[in-house]
Every structure is written in structure tokens, then in C-alpha cells.
Design a protein around this motif. Sequence first.
Motif, PDB file in Angstrom:
ATOM      1  N   TRP A   1       3.698  -6.352   7.178  1.00 48.06           N
ATOM      2  CA  TRP A   1       2.442  -5.928   6.547  1.00 48.06           C
ATOM      3  C   TRP A   1       1.906  -7.017   5.625  1.00 48.06           C
TER       4      TRP A   1
ATOM      5  N   PRO B   1       0.816  -1.217   0.000  1.00 45.88           N
ATOM      6  CA  PRO B   1       0.000   0.000   0.000  1.00 45.88           C
ATOM      7  C   PRO B   1       0.849   1.266   0.000  1.00 45.88           C
TER       8      PRO B   1
ATOM      9  N   GLN C   1      -1.600  -8.639   6.404  1.00 43.43           N
ATOM     10  CA  GLN C   1      -2.695  -8.369   5.480  1.00 43.43           C
ATOM     11  C   GLN C   1      -3.272  -9.671   4.927  1.00 43.43           C
TER      12      GLN C   1
ATOM     13  N   THR D   1      -6.983   4.896   9.267  1.00 40.69           N
ATOM     14  CA  THR D   1      -8.181   4.224   8.752  1.00 40.69           C
ATOM     15  C   THR D   1      -8.071   2.710   8.766  1.00 40.69           C
ATOM     16  N   ALA D   2      -6.948   2.170   9.218  1.00 41.55           N
ATOM     17  CA  ALA D   2      -6.753   0.717   9.214  1.00 41.55           C
ATOM     18  C   ALA D   2      -7.571   0.051  10.321  1.00 41.55           C
ATOM     19  N   ASP D   3      -7.918  -1.209  10.094  1.00 42.55           N
ATOM     20  CA  ASP D   3      -8.578  -2.000  11.138  1.00 42.55           C
ATOM     21  C   ASP D   3      -7.566  -2.514  12.156  1.00 42.55           C
TER      22      ASP D   3
ATOM     23  N   GLN E   1      -9.846  -7.154   5.911  1.00 42.00           N
ATOM     24  CA  GLN E   1      -9.679  -5.951   6.738  1.00 42.00           C
ATOM     25  C   GLN E   1      -8.350  -5.279   6.379  1.00 42.00           C
ATOM     26  N   ASN E   2      -8.262  -3.986   6.647  1.00 43.42           N
ATOM     27  CA  ASN E   2      -7.064  -3.230   6.297  1.00 43.42           C
ATOM     28  C   ASN E   2      -6.046  -3.252   7.429  1.00 43.42           C
TER      29      ASN E   2
ATOM     30  N   SER F   1      -2.143  -1.724   8.705  1.00 40.32           N
ATOM     31  CA  SER F   1      -1.031  -0.790   8.546  1.00 40.32           C
ATOM     32  C   SER F   1       0.078  -1.217   9.496  1.00 40.32           C
TER      33      SER F   1
ATOM     34  N   GLY G   1       0.515   1.771   4.543  1.00 42.87           N
ATOM     35  CA  GLY G   1      -0.922   1.937   4.687  1.00 42.87           C
ATOM     36  C   GLY G   1      -1.234   3.011   5.707  1.00 42.87           C
ATOM     37  N   ASN G   2      -2.427   3.557   5.624  1.00 45.71           N
ATOM     38  CA  ASN G   2      -2.826   4.661   6.503  1.00 45.71           C
ATOM     39  C   ASN G   2      -3.277   4.125   7.855  1.00 45.71           C
TER      40      ASN G   2
ATOM     41  N   SER H   1      -8.488   1.623  15.935  1.00 46.96           N
ATOM     42  CA  SER H   1      -7.906   0.403  15.377  1.00 46.96           C
ATOM     43  C   SER H   1      -7.390  -0.511  16.480  1.00 46.96           C
TER      44      SER H   1
END
Length: 599
Positions: free
Chosen positions: A408, A353, A412, A379-381, A418-419, A421, A375-376, A470
Motif C-alpha cells: 500500500w 489508512p 500510494q 471507493t479506491a481508484d 489517487q486512492n 487499497s 483503505g476502502n 476500480s
Amino acid sequence: MDLATLKALKPSEFENAADAYRATDQMANAAKDTVDNRIAAGIRNQLAGATADAALRELAALSKNFQYIQTECGLVTTALNGFAFEMAVAKRKLEAAIEDAEADRCTVHADGSVGFPAGRKPGEEKDAAGGTVTGSAGGSPTSDALDRQAASIHPNPYYGAAIAYADRIADALQEATDADAKWAPKLRALRADDDLVVSNRDWVDVRSDRGGVLKAADPYLDSIKPPPKEATPEESAEWWKNLTPEQRADYLAVHPNAIGSMNGLPSDVRDDANRMVLAETTARYQLDLNAIPKEPAKYAPNTNGNYPAVVITPQWQQWHDKYADKKARIEGVLKGSQAIQDRFDRTGQRGLPEAYLLGFDPTGLGDGKVILANGNPDTADHVGVWVPGTKAGLESVRGDLGRAERLWTESQHLAHGQNVSTILWLDYNAPDNVVPQATRGQYAEEGGPRLHDFLEGNRVAQQADDGTRSHTTVVGHSYGSTVVGVSAQSGSWDDVKATDDYVFVGSPGVQADHAADLGTGADHVWAMGSDSWDDQLVRQGGRVLGLGDNGSIPTDESFGGKIMASDAGGHTEFYDEDSQSLRNQAAVIAGKYGQVELE
């Protein structure tokens, strides 16, 4: 500046121009993100070969151009707002002086002089004639006293008021003149070179431009409420939230270092700021490296015919004494900066990401500071924060970036839609050697509170309106686990929990003798080690030297945490691709506790 010009001037027109540059700034930022995270990422994910490589090189150059446009437009925006602010202040002063003068039966002339009518003071038998006075700017206590004395002597009662109005008008005109003289060269300096190449010199000039705008814009920037001193992440987030979009953009343009390191701010804002700092730093260090003279030949034949056959030349020795350390230091920074840029350029490879640069300082705490998220995290889970150990630093950051990436990829994969980071956190002065530095707790005692503040900021930036955030795991490897242990015991027990799980890998001790001391509950404290000699040396050495309280380390059953299985063949092999060790850490990060293999 004359009176007619200031009266006709419309500061709103400059504010509108600032808005247009801000829109261009935002457009360039969006275009850069599209190039990096959609077009280039898509090519990396689906294409290979010489043509793809050539396209990626062109896209990388285009992305840098957009970033330069974004940065310079931000400075132009701030400069225009600063100029408009000062001119608006001067114009309001002028208008107020004219209004007051006219209300007092005085007349303001086109040259700024003030006419006053005939009049008499109490007790006088006839009117004194009217007249015209010219003001002077920048009064002093002495000149003010002389004006009062003249007014008391003058037979016309309007004379003193006319002098005061004329002085106010002169002050307003002088302020406008000074602002125009100050801002004109600053705005001219923001003109870009007439070419299509953004060079290192261009980026170094950005630093100079920012310094000029920052100094000139003091009156305007002082009107923006600054962040609280020694602010908590909650206070920083609230400060940022209460700024207007224009104020945010202007503050970011002139204070990227401060914004980039401010815990509690959104990750995309910190990323924008730190990418500016990275670009400027890389350019400055590259020019400094280019300025170092070429290293002369080290050896020359021994002309005396004696042993040895060759000797060190005086020219080389002189060069070495003057430049060798400086060159090595610069090359170390550039090596680390290139590793970060290479991570940006890997976005899209195997689904990797977008990267978020949450912290960067080439000399921070001695070894350099790098905080980079895959990844952000806002906003990640699931978020995994990875803290490296001994010898970590900017120069060697490429390997640590790779370990965070592998975490990651595996996390992932286990997260099932789910996201995730993962964040490399390197914002402490890691020990440079095992003995004696890594045997001391002082590095962790200094770094632990910094990590605690970062995690609090991470929680604040993640937190939704309903208070949810998160699932966050903090992973410490080797001496990094000691830093994590100190962090877990920093702050107050009344603090809102920022971490759900702790994972200690090859840990020499965490400054605690029981998992329950870390605030998440013992069933959310995990550890793993290796049977290899080097990992045993680290862990048992830490036990003996006191990095764990009362000789306790996390892989002890008596510590009370969960001990995970590991197939690592050495102290540095816990993050090997497709390994059991990596998979178990990733399972905790993804919240898949049932898939963790225990000893």
C-alpha cells in the motif's frame, strides 16, 4: 395478558424505542470511527513519546467501549423489534376477532368472554335464550370437532359463532402472554454490567445474548427476506439493497458471521460485522486460555540415584497430554487476533489508512481466515489483492499484514493523489509445508474458486451506476500465485471482468501454459523471480511437479507475460521496503505501467 392490556398496548412505542437504540448504535459506531481513524490516527501520525502512548491506550479502551455499545444496542434493537412484531400480530388478531364478533351481534366482555343474543334455528317456534361463553386457547382437531358438535346441538344459532370468536380472542391473548414471557428475560439479559470496563466476560456474554435474541426473534426475522441460498455476489448485493435500514441493522446484529463473509456487500458493512466476530472470538479464546491449569514443573531430580539425573514428572506429562495441543491452538488464534488488532492500531502511522476487516474466522479451512484491506476498496481508484503462499495462516498473519501494508505504502506513493487499497486475502487452506503439500495442486483448486467469488464481490461492491469500477490487480506470491492462476480460470468467459492485471511473484506455476489463458490479455500479466537458490527451488520445483501446465511457469519467456526486474535476495524478500521488487509490483497496482522495470 388480559384483554384491556393488549387493547391498550401500542407496538409502535416499542418500535420507537428500537429506533432510539438504533440511533445510539449508529452514534457509537461513528464515535468509534472518529476515535480510531481521526483522533488516534492523528496522534500516531504527528506525536510520539510517553504521553502520546498513554493517550493512545486510553483511546483504544474508549474505542472498545463504543464497539461494545454498538453491538449490544444492535441486539436490543432487534429484541425490541421482535417483541413489537409479535405483540402487533397478537393485537391484530384480537382486534379482528372483536370486530367480527360485534358485526355478528355478539358482545365481547372485559374478561374476554363473548355474549351472544337470543335466536332460533330454522324450523324452531321460539327463540333460544342468549348467553356467554369463554374460549380456550390452542385448539386441536379434537376440541374443534367437539365445538362443532356442541354448536349443532345447541338451540341458539349464535352459540357456535360465539365459541369461535371466544377461542380466537383466547388465542390472541395467549400469544401476547407467551411473547411477553419470552421476551422479558431476553431483554433483562441485555442489561450491561454496572461498571465502566468492557471485559472478556462481557464479550463472551454478547455471544450468549445473540443466541438468545436469535432464537426468540424467529417470527420477526422470518418476516425479513433471507439472502438467496448459494447466492452470487450480485444477488447478495441486490438482497442487501432491498432491505430497509432497520432490517439491515437487525440482520447484522444477529448474523454478523454471515454478513461478514458475504461477497458483494459494502466493505464498511462487512468490516462492522467482522470486528464484532473478532472481539467475541478474542474474548472467548482468552477465557479458554485462562481456564487451562498452569503448566507444572517438567523435570524433577531422579530420586533413584540413577542416570539421568532428572526425569520428566508425571504431573507435567499428564498436563502435556491433556492441555498442550489445546493451549498451542488457542495461543495461535490469539496471536493472529492480536496482529489484526495491532493493524487497527497502526492506522495513521506514516499515513496508513483505515483498515477494513472483510473476513475473519479463527478456524476457517483449518488455518484460519483473514481478509483485511488497507483503505476502502469500494471507493479506491486502484485495488491490489495480495495472496500469500505456503505456511500462511492466522497464527503467522502478522508478517503477511506487513507485506500488504508495504504494498500500500509504495503503491500510494506512485498513485499521485489517487486512492489505493491493498487487500491481504487469506481464505484458503494454504499448504503447511513445501514437501509434500506445496507440490500438490489441490490447495489451489479448492482456493481458486473462493478467490474468484471474492473478486466478483469486490467488483460488485465497487461498481458505480455507470458500470465503472476500480483498477484491480491480483498479486500471488509463491503458492499463492497458483491459487490466483486457478481463480483466473474459474467462472465463465462471459463474466464481467473483475481483474485488470495479474502479478506472479516467485511462482511455481499457475495451472496455465500461457498468459493469454488468464483473461486479461498477455500484456497485463506480469511475473518476477529471484536468482536465489530458494526461489529457484520453488519455481523449478513447481515446473517439474506440474503446478504449471506443460512445464511452463510465468517467468518463462514462452509464457508470454512481462517479466519484471527483481532485486530480491531470496524467495521471501520480494516485499522488502525500498526494494526494486516491491516498487515494480506497486507500479502495476497503481497503473503506472511505464514505471515498471523489465528484465
